[in-house]
Design a protein around this motif. Structure first.
Motif, short mmCIF file in Angstrom:
data_model
loop_
_atom_site.label_atom_id
_atom_site.label_comp_id
_atom_site.label_asym_id
_atom_site.label_seq_id
_atom_site.Cartn_x
_atom_site.Cartn_y
_atom_site.Cartn_z
N ALA A 105 22.33 70.34 15.41
CA ALA A 105 22.07 68.75 15.53
C ALA A 105 21.10 68.45 14.75
N THR A 106 21.15 67.61 13.97
CA THR A 106 20.02 67.35 13.21
C THR A 106 19.94 65.72 13.23
N LEU A 107 18.91 64.83 13.61
CA LEU A 107 18.78 63.47 13.66
C LEU A 107 17.89 63.06 12.66
N LEU A 133 29.93 69.63 9.50
CA LEU A 133 31.02 69.15 10.08
C LEU A 133 31.18 67.41 9.64
N GLY A 134 29.91 67.08 9.46
CA GLY A 134 29.97 65.60 9.36
C GLY A 134 28.56 64.94 9.54
N TRP A 157 28.25 62.31 17.87
CA TRP A 157 28.93 63.55 17.85
C TRP A 157 30.44 62.97 17.71
N LYS A 158 30.80 62.03 18.59
CA LYS A 158 32.23 61.45 18.60
C LYS A 158 32.64 60.53 17.51
N GLN A 159 31.37 60.23 16.70
CA GLN A 159 31.69 59.64 15.49
C GLN A 159 32.00 60.54 14.10
N LEU A 176 23.19 61.13 13.05
CA LEU A 176 23.30 62.51 13.41
C LEU A 176 24.11 63.50 12.11
N LYS A 177 23.48 64.57 11.96
CA LYS A 177 24.45 65.62 10.97
C LYS A 177 24.67 66.74 11.88
#
Length: 152
Positions: free
Chosen positions: A129-131, A18-19, A75-77, A109-110
């Motif tokens: 979620a990957t940090l 997703l980004g 996530w909001k970014q 965050l990916k």
């Protein structure tokens, strides 16, 4: 930034990345404030001199739960989910910490959509979620976060 307006648009991203968020620096002030908020003042996080002289990383490290708490902010970014009455952080699953985040490290965050379902009008999504830690080969963590959305 990804804009998602409804269930169908969200569903079209199933299995896709997703980004990626912007970089965020975790400094000592943020670590100390988190320690105060959670009453976790273990020296590896808050005592810079002791961590430098006695610690395995030669610097303080961010609390693992501090790095997890960044998920909503980062996530909001990545995604702007619109046309919702409500959004709920529903759960976290299968998280593994791979590497410590040292003070002043930059993280991002990916996010990848792993699962989506319609539960009688409530959209349940599972996001991997990957940090990522800048200039490090291993991520700080990988795991799934679950959100509930009530689209209008």
């Amino acid at each position: 930034m990804l804009v998602i307006n409804n269930f169908e648009e969200y569903e079209s991203y199933l299995g896709k990345e997703l980004g990626i968020s912007q970089w965020h620096t975790i400094d000592q002030e943020q670590i100390n404030k988190f320690a105060d908020a959670t009453l976790d003042h273990q020296w590896i996080h808050t005592d810079t001199e002791r961590a430098k002289n006695e610690g395995p990383f030669k610097a303080t490290i961010a609390h693992g739960y501090l790095t997890l708490s960044l998920i909503p902010y980062l996530w909001k970014q990545i995604a702007d989910v619109r046309n919702i009455k409500m959004e709920i952080n529903y759960g976290i699953e299968r998280f593994k910490f791979g590497q410590a985040v040292l003070v002043d490290n930059e993280v991002q965050l990916k996010a990848k959509l792993m699962c989506i379902s319609n539960l009688r009008g409530i959209t349940k999504v599972t996001i991997q979620a990957t940090l990522v830690i800048k200039d490090q080969p291993k991520p700080a963590y990988v795991g799934d976060v679950v959100f509930l959305y009530h689209f209008i």
